[in-house]
Scaffold this motif. Structure first.
Motif, PDB file in Angstrom:
ATOM      1  N   ASP A   1     -24.970  23.508   3.780  1.00 38.79           N
ATOM      2  CA  ASP A   1     -26.079  23.629   3.370  1.00 38.79           C
ATOM      3  C   ASP A   1     -26.354  25.072   2.663  1.00 38.79           C
ATOM      4  O   ASP A   1     -27.321  25.745   2.634  1.00 38.79           O
ATOM      5  N   LYS A   2     -25.368  25.247   1.725  1.00 43.13           N
ATOM      6  CA  LYS A   2     -25.277  26.507   0.978  1.00 43.13           C
ATOM      7  C   LYS A   2     -25.573  25.777  -0.593  1.00 43.13           C
ATOM      8  O   LYS A   2     -24.465  26.093  -1.573  1.00 43.13           O
ATOM      9  N   LEU A   3     -26.596  25.312  -0.642  1.00 46.73           N
ATOM     10  CA  LEU A   3     -26.943  24.665  -2.006  1.00 46.73           C
ATOM     11  C   LEU A   3     -26.962  25.997  -3.207  1.00 46.73           C
ATOM     12  O   LEU A   3     -26.586  25.376  -4.475  1.00 46.73           O
ATOM     13  N   ASP A   4     -27.432  27.038  -2.769  1.00 46.15           N
ATOM     14  CA  ASP A   4     -27.330  28.030  -4.058  1.00 46.15           C
ATOM     15  C   ASP A   4     -26.125  28.415  -4.362  1.00 46.15           C
ATOM     16  O   ASP A   4     -25.830  28.605  -5.698  1.00 46.15           O
ATOM     17  N   GLU A   5     -25.173  28.496  -3.597  1.00 43.87           N
ATOM     18  CA  GLU A   5     -23.640  28.834  -3.840  1.00 43.87           C
ATOM     19  C   GLU A   5     -23.167  27.694  -4.690  1.00 43.87           C
ATOM     20  O   GLU A   5     -22.427  27.837  -5.620  1.00 43.87           O
TER      21      GLU A   5
ATOM     22  N   SER B   1     -24.498  28.257  -8.092  1.00 46.64           N
ATOM     23  CA  SER B   1     -23.769  29.191  -8.721  1.00 46.64           C
ATOM     24  C   SER B   1     -22.284  28.910  -9.305  1.00 46.64           C
ATOM     25  O   SER B   1     -21.878  29.239 -10.463  1.00 46.64           O
ATOM     26  N   LEU B   2     -21.775  28.101  -8.557  1.00 47.71           N
ATOM     27  CA  LEU B   2     -20.311  27.573  -8.775  1.00 47.71           C
ATOM     28  C   LEU B   2     -20.673  26.738 -10.002  1.00 47.71           C
ATOM     29  O   LEU B   2     -19.555  26.796 -10.958  1.00 47.71           O
ATOM     30  N   ILE B   3     -21.282  25.500 -10.099  1.00 43.34           N
ATOM     31  CA  ILE B   3     -21.573  24.840 -11.079  1.00 43.34           C
ATOM     32  C   ILE B   3     -21.849  25.573 -12.573  1.00 43.34           C
ATOM     33  O   ILE B   3     -21.136  25.233 -13.495  1.00 43.34           O
ATOM     34  N   GLU B   4     -22.711  26.530 -12.548  1.00 40.05           N
ATOM     35  CA  GLU B   4     -23.162  27.274 -13.578  1.00 40.05           C
ATOM     36  C   GLU B   4     -21.984  28.086 -14.095  1.00 40.05           C
ATOM     37  O   GLU B   4     -21.603  28.461 -15.161  1.00 40.05           O
ATOM     38  N   GLY B   5     -21.024  28.517 -13.216  1.00 36.71           N
ATOM     39  CA  GLY B   5     -19.799  29.400 -13.576  1.00 36.71           C
ATOM     40  C   GLY B   5     -18.475  28.335 -13.861  1.00 36.71           C
ATOM     41  O   GLY B   5     -17.575  28.974 -14.130  1.00 36.71           O
ATOM     42  N   MET B   6     -18.535  27.156 -14.095  1.00 35.91           N
ATOM     43  CA  MET B   6     -17.445  26.245 -14.321  1.00 35.91           C
ATOM     44  C   MET B   6     -17.061  26.589 -15.704  1.00 35.91           C
ATOM     45  O   MET B   6     -17.952  26.714 -16.669  1.00 35.91           O
ATOM     46  N   PRO B   7     -15.773  26.364 -16.025  1.00 39.86           N
ATOM     47  CA  PRO B   7     -15.382  26.699 -17.557  1.00 39.86           C
ATOM     48  C   PRO B   7     -15.524  25.574 -18.487  1.00 39.86           C
ATOM     49  O   PRO B   7     -15.074  25.685 -19.593  1.00 39.86           O
ATOM     50  N   PHE B   8     -15.957  24.414 -17.667  1.00 34.39           N
ATOM     51  CA  PHE B   8     -16.191  23.362 -18.686  1.00 34.39           C
ATOM     52  C   PHE B   8     -17.742  22.651 -18.149  1.00 34.39           C
ATOM     53  O   PHE B   8     -17.999  22.813 -16.898  1.00 34.39           O
TER      54      PHE B   8
END
Length: 878
Positions: free
Chosen positions: A657-661, A664-671
């Motif tokens: 249930d850490k949807l915000d994290e 954030s991970l998706i937005e920081g992906m290199p692609f």
């Protein structure tokens, strides 16, 4: 280093230009002068220069003192290979004697006629032999007739002459046996050999050498032992070339130690003896022993031969021993063996396998003018091995432009290049050259289409292959396994055994892989496990690794663990299969233990390893540990995370249930995030009832996969769980507008080798009445134990009673009820579902496992659940 790089670039550029050019012959080196034939010592030395022309040969013959008759000249000419002179002399004798000729003259002309493809002349000579009575009266003439026909591969005619001879000697029998071997009629050879013995003819060393060559080519080791015993009995085992044939036979039958015993027992050895044992060791993968034998031979061999060079250089290629290959290259140039194609081709292969493609290319170009199909094929293979597919394709095209016809090895080599457009193009050329029926080319084509998942095309090629061997059958079986068609793979395996072929470890590992498909039962996998034991290949690494993977994927993690612990040797596939199995089954701590063991043993890990360990952390809610492993991939192991790794990390955060994290991970992906990542997050939005984020993620997915039914179903379920029925109806209408069909939920269970499938509210099963009766009884017992249906999982706007009834008829519950009535008490049940199990059904199955005292293993689209005594291995975290 810079100069070397420039040179390499220039060489490659020049090579490609040269291959496309029209003046390949301009680069040909000067050819070494060919050796000239010499006469016997009885011929005067001053006449040697004239022996290669007809006039000079006749002059030498005329000058030989004390010539008795022309009949004696013919065998002498025949011995020297002077074909035209023999025929001219024979016709002269024929005219002088009024059509009557002696046996000596016929012997000479028949010997020459066997090497000349003139069947009309041969038949005429046969008729002359019959007319003069030499075919029956002279055993030497009869033997020459047999030999002539056998050299033409006219086995039937040669056998007729043989059977018509009133007297036959060992030379006659040896000619017949050799002819059968050369013509490929191998099944009759041993019968003839033992008939020869029964008729009281003692075989000589040449007879044994011929028969042993046949035994070696067929791998008939039992017959080989019998022939060996016969050679000892007749005192031929001390002959050097018989011993060499024995070593060759044992080595090709895989019995290297027996070959070594023969070698050690030889009183005298020639160069062929050393070469034969070295080649046998190389053939059986004992390269280091072959290298040691080569070093030992240096004290006994004063001069290396062409065969020695090719064998030892091949050894360097296998061992990737670049230093020794360079030394041998220097020796080859020094001793003048650079004109031998097989030696230079072996050097090309050695440099290619050592990663020195430019050096291999240098050697290949230096052979211009003497290149043949073998050298072209070796160079193409070297390019493919070193990843230069473009150069391999250019070489293949240039080869055909230069008029060198590809053979079966060339086609099978170029087909190993993993280029999607290549198999159809090569297939067309294979059809033109009639190679599609040969096993090696057909199997290579089959394997190429298998990689493209073209099962039908692969099957059509398989049907056309003549004389299918175990490799062809295994390739077809692997094709079905890759497609997940267990029934197809099983049928191929059965047909293969019906054709009398013995499966090897690769065949069995492929069919075990097929048994890991979702529709295959674990019992079938156990049967093939037993077959592997029967054929004594269960300890082979490829088989044991396939067993670990199959048992883990079929829900029998304990069996997978037993096989894994029994392995004496493990590769990365074994470790990853066990690690993934523990993660999928919810045994996260065991998965982490396996990972730590891999670290302790120094196993080189890959992306699959980390994918499994992060998955294990996700299924156990170990967020911090999963983050640490993800970070260590690139930092400590140099492994770049892929889309699958990011999707697994999103799953790790989402389950906790850490949807915000996760965002954030998706937005920081290199692609850019792919559908897999967004679909994982959308599933989490459904579980955690996050409508707003779910709408945002759904919009992303709609732009990427507008026809994916799972997207609409997930979004619809999110609205249903939140009670937003209007929005849910809009999603359903959108599905109808775009003609997107929902994948029906389906569960299946295997009972007595038969798979029974169910969908929600299914009443098509023959035992439907008993199944629903069991459901009612089961529900009543559950309620007595405090079960209260969670109707939030009934995603329809209906009354509570209807929701409860709908839950009771989910496909997994129907499969469970059928399993309970179709099996004796206490028997474990294995259920599979194509979608994720709902929360209410998960609660029900937990309680049933305790009430019915059953172990229940369920595999949904996400993971395995092991229910036992009211507890699930997932810890209610899935």
């Amino acid at each position: 280093m810079l100069a070397l790089g420039v040179r390499t670039h220039q060489l490659r550029h020049w090579c490609l230009a040269h291959l496309r050019g029209k003046n390949a012959g301009a680069l040909a080196p000067e050819q070494a002068p060919k050796s000239q034939s010499t006469l016997a010592s009885s011929v005067p030395s001053e006449s040697h220069a004239n022996l290669n022309d007809a006039t000079g040969a006749c002059q030498v013959f005329d000058e030989i003192p004390h010539r008795d008759t022309p009949d004696r000249a013919l065998p002498e000419h025949a011995r020297r290979g002077l074909v035209h002179q023999v025929l001219d002399r024979f016709f002269d004798v024929h005219r002088r004697h009024g059509g009557r000729v002696g046996g000596g003259a016929l012997l000479g002309v028949l010997k020459v006629c066997g090497s000349v493809p003139d069947r009309v002349l041969g038949k005429q000579l046969h008729g002359l032999c019959v007319r003069c009575g030499h075919d029956r009266g002279d055993v030497s003439v009869g033997t020459s007739l047999v030999d002539m026909y056998m050299k033409w591969h006219s086995v039937v005619d040669g056998r007729k002459v043989f059977e018509g001879m009133p007297e036959r000697n060992v030379v006659t029998w040896t000619s017949l046996l050799t002819g059968y071997i050369q013509a490929g009629a191998l099944l009759d050879v041993m019968e003839l050999f033992f008939r020869m013995r029964a008729e009281g003819v003692w075989p000589n060393p040449f007879t044994f050498a011929s028969v042993l060559s046949m035994v070696a080519s067929q791998g008939m080791v039992d017959l080989g032992r019998r022939v060996h015993a016969q050679s000892v009995k007749f005192g031929c085992c001390s002959t050097v070339f018989v011993c060499n044939s024995l070593m060759n036979m044992y080595a090709k039958c895989g019995l290297v130690e027996e070959a070594r015993v023969v070698f050690c027992g030889m009183e005298t050895r020639d160069m062929v003896s050393w070469n034969t044992l070295m080649a046998g060791l190389v053939l059986n993968g004992r390269d280091l022993e072959a290298l040691q034998l080569f070093h030992d031979s240096r004290s006994s061999i004063t001069m290396l031969t062409q065969s020695t060079y090719s064998t030892v250089i091949k050894l360097c290629a296998n061992l990737k021993h670049l230093g020794l290959a360079c030394q041998l290259h220097s020796s080859v140039l020094k001793r003048g063996f650079h004109s031998y194609g097989n030696v230079m081709t072996a050097l090309m292969d050695a440099y290619s396998k050592a990663g020195q493609l430019d050096n291999a290319l240098d050697i290949f170009l230096s052979m211009s003018g003497s290149q043949n199909v073998v050298s072209w094929t070796a160079m193409i293979n070297g390019c493919i091995q070193n990843g230069d597919i473009t150069l391999a394709a250019a070489l293949f095209s240039r080869m055909r432009e230069d008029g060198v016809a590809p053979n079966d090895f060339t086609y099978s080599t170029i087909l190993t290049a993993s280029v999607a457009s290549l198999p159809p193009q090569i297939h067309a050329q294979v059809i033109k050259t009639n190679y599609e029926y040969t096993p090696i080319v057909g199997t290579a084509l089959l394997a190429s289409y298998s990689k493209l998942c073209s099962t039908e095309e692969a099957l059509s090629i398989f049907k056309m292959i003549d004389q299918k061997d175990v490799v062809s059958w295994s390739a077809m079986l692997t094709c079905y396994a890759q497609a997940g068609d267990c029934d197809g793979a099983t049928n191929v395996f059965i047909k293969m055994t019906m054709h009398g072929l013995k499966p090897n470890e690769f065949t069995i590992s492929s069919v075990i892989d097929a048994c890991a498909s979702p529709t295959a039962g674990v019992d079938l996998g156990r049967q093939f496990h037993a077959i592997s034991i029967k054929h004594r290949c269960h300890d082979a690494l490829c088989v044991s690794s396939a067993l670990v993977s199959m048992y883990a994927r079929k829900g029998s993690i304990e069996s997978a663990q037993c096989v894994f612990e029994r392995q004496t040797d493990r590769d990365l596939v074994s470790w990853n299969s066990m690690l993934s199995g523990y993660a999928q089954h919810g045994y996260s701590q065991k998965a982490l233990d396996v990972f730590r063991q891999m670290e302790a043993e120094g196993i080189e890990m890959d992306g699959v390893t980390f994918l499994s360990v992060i998955m294990g952390c996700a299924h156990a809610g170990l967020v911090e540990e999963g983050q640490q492993y993800f970070d260590s991939m690139g930092r400590d192991y140099g492994i770049t995370p892929t889309m699958e790794h990011y999707a697994c990390m999103v799953d790790l955060y989402s389950r906790a249930d850490k949807l915000d994290e996760a965002m954030s991970l998706i937005e920081g992906m290199p692609f850019p995030a792919g559908p897999m990542v967004w679909r994982t997050l959308l599933g989490a939005c459904k579980v955690h009832k996050n409508v707003e984020l779910g709408k945002l993620v759904a919009e992303k997915l709609l732009s990427l996969e507008p026809l994916d039914s799972a997207l609409y179903v997930l979004l619809s379920n999110i609205y249903s769980a939140a009670g937003k029925w209007k929005e849910k109806d809009e999603v359903r209408k959108l599905m109808d507008t775009k003609k997107v069909k929902k994948e029906a939920g389906c569960s299946w269970i295997q009972i007595k080798n038969k798979v029974h499938s169910f969908i929600a509210s299914d009443k098509s099963h023959p035992l439907s009445e008993q199944i629903y009766a069991k459901l009612r009884v089961m529900t009543a017992k559950l309620k007595q134990e405090g079960y209260c249906p969670d109707t939030s999982f009934a995603l329809h706007e209906v009354a509570e009673e209807q929701k409860e009834a709908m839950l009771a008829m989910h496909s997994e519950r129907l499969a469970l009820a059928f399993g309970l009535i179709a099996t004796p008490p206490g028997v474990p049940l294995h259920i599979f579902k194509n979608l994720r199990v709902c929360g209410d059904c998960h609660t029900v199955i937990k309680m049933v496992s305790e009430i019915e005292d059953r172990e229940i293993v369920m595999r949904d689209c996400s993971r395995f659940h092991h229910f036992n005594s009211g507890v699930c291995s997932c810890g209610d975290f899935w």
